[in-house]
Motif scaffolding. Structure first.
Motif, mmCIF file in Angstrom:
data_model
loop_
_atom_site.group_PDB
_atom_site.id
_atom_site.type_symbol
_atom_site.label_atom_id
_atom_site.label_comp_id
_atom_site.label_asym_id
_atom_site.label_seq_id
_atom_site.Cartn_x
_atom_site.Cartn_y
_atom_site.Cartn_z
ATOM 1 N N TRP A 1 2.675 2.756 7.407
ATOM 2 C CA TRP A 1 1.397 3.007 6.758
ATOM 3 C C TRP A 1 1.562 3.373 5.292
ATOM 4 C CZ3 TRP A 1 0.467 7.648 4.423
ATOM 5 C CH2 TRP A 1 1.232 8.738 4.819
ATOM 6 N N GLN A 2 2.701 3.999 4.940
ATOM 7 C CA GLN A 2 2.916 4.354 3.535
ATOM 8 C C GLN A 2 2.936 3.106 2.650
ATOM 9 O OE1 GLN A 2 4.774 5.418 6.103
ATOM 10 N NE2 GLN A 2 5.423 7.553 5.867
ATOM 11 N N MET A 3 3.518 2.020 3.179
ATOM 12 C CA MET A 3 3.520 0.772 2.422
ATOM 13 C C MET A 3 2.123 0.164 2.357
ATOM 14 S SD MET A 3 6.383 0.193 0.977
ATOM 15 C CE MET A 3 6.121 -1.499 0.464
ATOM 16 N N GLY A 4 1.273 0.543 3.293
ATOM 17 C CA GLY A 4 -0.115 0.108 3.206
ATOM 18 C C GLY A 4 -0.798 0.681 1.976
ATOM 19 N N LEU A 5 -0.488 1.944 1.663
ATOM 20 C CA LEU A 5 -1.025 2.539 0.443
ATOM 21 C C LEU A 5 -0.481 1.831 -0.787
ATOM 22 C CD1 LEU A 5 -0.766 6.335 1.378
ATOM 23 C CD2 LEU A 5 -2.734 4.811 1.612
ATOM 24 N N VAL A 6 0.830 1.526 -0.748
ATOM 25 C CA VAL A 6 1.445 0.808 -1.867
ATOM 26 C C VAL A 6 0.808 -0.567 -2.019
ATOM 27 C CG1 VAL A 6 3.591 -0.196 -2.724
ATOM 28 C CG2 VAL A 6 3.616 2.062 -1.631
ATOM 29 N N ALA A 7 0.591 -1.255 -0.889
ATOM 30 C CA ALA A 7 -0.003 -2.591 -0.938
ATOM 31 C C ALA A 7 -1.413 -2.550 -1.524
ATOM 32 C CB ALA A 7 -0.041 -3.201 0.457
ATOM 33 N N GLY A 8 -2.180 -1.489 -1.165
ATOM 34 C CA GLY A 8 -3.510 -1.350 -1.728
ATOM 35 C C GLY A 8 -3.471 -1.184 -3.237
ATOM 36 N N LEU A 9 -2.503 -0.393 -3.725
ATOM 37 C CA LEU A 9 -2.343 -0.215 -5.163
ATOM 38 C C LEU A 9 -1.906 -1.516 -5.828
ATOM 39 C CD1 LEU A 9 -2.237 1.630 -7.643
ATOM 40 C CD2 LEU A 9 0.111 2.229 -7.004
ATOM 41 N N MET A 10 -1.009 -2.242 -5.168
ATOM 42 C CA MET A 10 -0.538 -3.512 -5.714
ATOM 43 C C MET A 10 -1.695 -4.488 -5.932
ATOM 44 S SD MET A 10 2.881 -3.914 -3.332
ATOM 45 C CE MET A 10 3.168 -5.652 -3.681
ATOM 46 N N ARG A 11 -2.635 -4.494 -4.997
ATOM 47 C CA ARG A 11 -3.754 -5.444 -5.075
ATOM 48 C C ARG A 11 -4.646 -5.187 -6.277
ATOM 49 N NH1 ARG A 11 -3.822 -4.517 0.761
ATOM 50 N NH2 ARG A 11 -3.185 -6.425 1.854
ATOM 51 N N VAL A 12 -4.811 -3.905 -6.648
ATOM 52 C CA VAL A 12 -5.794 -3.567 -7.693
ATOM 53 C C VAL A 12 -5.144 -3.333 -9.056
ATOM 54 C CG1 VAL A 12 -7.353 -2.589 -5.988
ATOM 55 C CG2 VAL A 12 -5.747 -1.079 -7.169
ATOM 56 N N LEU A 13 -3.812 -3.250 -9.111
ATOM 57 C CA LEU A 13 -3.156 -2.970 -10.384
ATOM 58 C C LEU A 13 -3.359 -4.142 -11.348
ATOM 59 C CD1 LEU A 13 -1.401 -0.549 -11.333
ATOM 60 C CD2 LEU A 13 0.601 -1.993 -10.919
ATOM 61 N N PRO A 14 -3.805 -3.893 -12.578
ATOM 62 C CA PRO A 14 -3.985 -4.981 -13.550
ATOM 63 C C PRO A 14 -2.679 -5.733 -13.784
ATOM 64 C CG PRO A 14 -5.044 -2.974 -14.327
ATOM 65 C CD PRO A 14 -4.239 -2.585 -13.123
ATOM 66 N N ASP A 15 -2.784 -7.018 -14.089
ATOM 67 C CA ASP A 15 -1.605 -7.864 -14.256
ATOM 68 C C ASP A 15 -0.627 -7.304 -15.281
ATOM 69 O OD1 ASP A 15 -2.706 -9.565 -12.414
ATOM 70 O OD2 ASP A 15 -3.386 -11.060 -13.876
ATOM 71 N N ALA A 16 -1.139 -6.787 -16.393
ATOM 72 C CA ALA A 16 -0.263 -6.284 -17.444
ATOM 73 C C ALA A 16 0.572 -5.109 -16.946
ATOM 74 C CB ALA A 16 -1.082 -5.879 -18.671
#
Length: 276
Positions: free
Chosen positions: A236-251
């Protein structure tokens, strides 16, 4: 998903069909289901390794049948699925787990062939794995089709063009398949492993946060499938990381990965990638 409730009219235990069962996650899933009372239909290219695993864990041959197939060749894996239907019947669960992973460099001509093989195994191979079971499961009105994706499919990683691309395709494919199965009684579950201790990750030269054993992943995966989860990141911890990955701006994403080590290319390791 209670094995007693899923037992067939002939009194046989429920059946799970698993590809990529010669190592790593595939073997761990097989053992998890076996210990829960299930009958196994296991598929891999390397029958000998599966036989060794059966002997090591004292697996009852009456509850485990092996099928040799190359998932990257649709006719091969479809034939294995059809053999399962003929010899054992229709599984309650089909887990398309087989997968390979290598780093790639688009400037290298040889790596285009590597990418082709990764997509043939990880993406087309998954669809070919499900193919023999889709119509019978629809007719029965029940069943679970489980695709093993990866957190690496959420955003592209340097040197992972082939693997990240293939797992992004798996995520989209399973989502599409779930729409196709809507109203049929057939469940489609996408599992996104984070870092799991398997032969696939053994050669990685970067940190592996929240690393799980294959056995613990399999336990949590079985629970997610039994709950009927549509999609689940494990742990589940990687689920939080994955959620952040999805919304992080490309730059910001590009900057965060600027100094990340690349995954070894096939020519760097000289060995084929592990099963997912």
């Amino acid at each position: 998903m209670n094995p007693a409730a899923l037992a067939t009219t002939a009194g046989q235990p429920p059946l799970v069909f698993i590809t990529g069962a010669s190592s790593g996650i595939g073997q761990a899933l097989a053992l998890q289901y076996y210990q829960q009372g299930w009958q196994l239909a296991l598929v891999a290219r390397r029958i000998g390794q599966m036989q060794d695993w059966m002997a090591q864990h004292a697996i009852d041959p009456a509850r485990c049948q092996l099928f040799a197939a190359d998932v990257s060749q649709p006719d091969s894996i479809i034939a294995a699925g059809q053999a399962c239907l003929q010899q054992l019947g229709l599984p309650q669960i089909v887990i398309a787990n087989a997968g390979i992973s290598h780093g790639m460099d688009t400037a290298e001509r040889a790596d285009i062939a590597v990418m082709q093989q990764i997509f043939a195994t990880n993406v087309t191979g998954m669809a070919a794995t499900f193919h023999p079971f889709v119509m019978p499961m629809r007719q029965r009105g029940s069943g679970s089709l489980v695709g093993i994706a990866s957190v690496a499919g959420v955003r592209g990683l340097p040197g992972h063009g082939a693997y990240s691309g293939s797992k992004a395709a798996v995520i989209a494919y399973c989502e599409s398949l779930r729409g196709d199965m809507r109203g049929s009684g057939v469940q489609v579950t996408t599992l996104l492993p984070g870092y799991i201790a398997t032969p696939m990750t053994a050669g990685d030269r970067f940190s592996l946060p929240f690393l799980l054993s294959a056995q613990e992943f399999a336990r949590r995966a079985r629970q997610a499938i039994a709950r009927g989860d549509r999609s689940r990141v494990i742990p589940w911890q990687m689920g939080l990381v994955a959620g952040l990955m999805r919304v992080l701006p490309d730059a910001l994403w590009d900057r965060a990965l600027a100094d990340r080590p690349r995954k070894p290319r096939l020519t760097d390791t000289g060995t084929p990638g592990g099963q997912a």
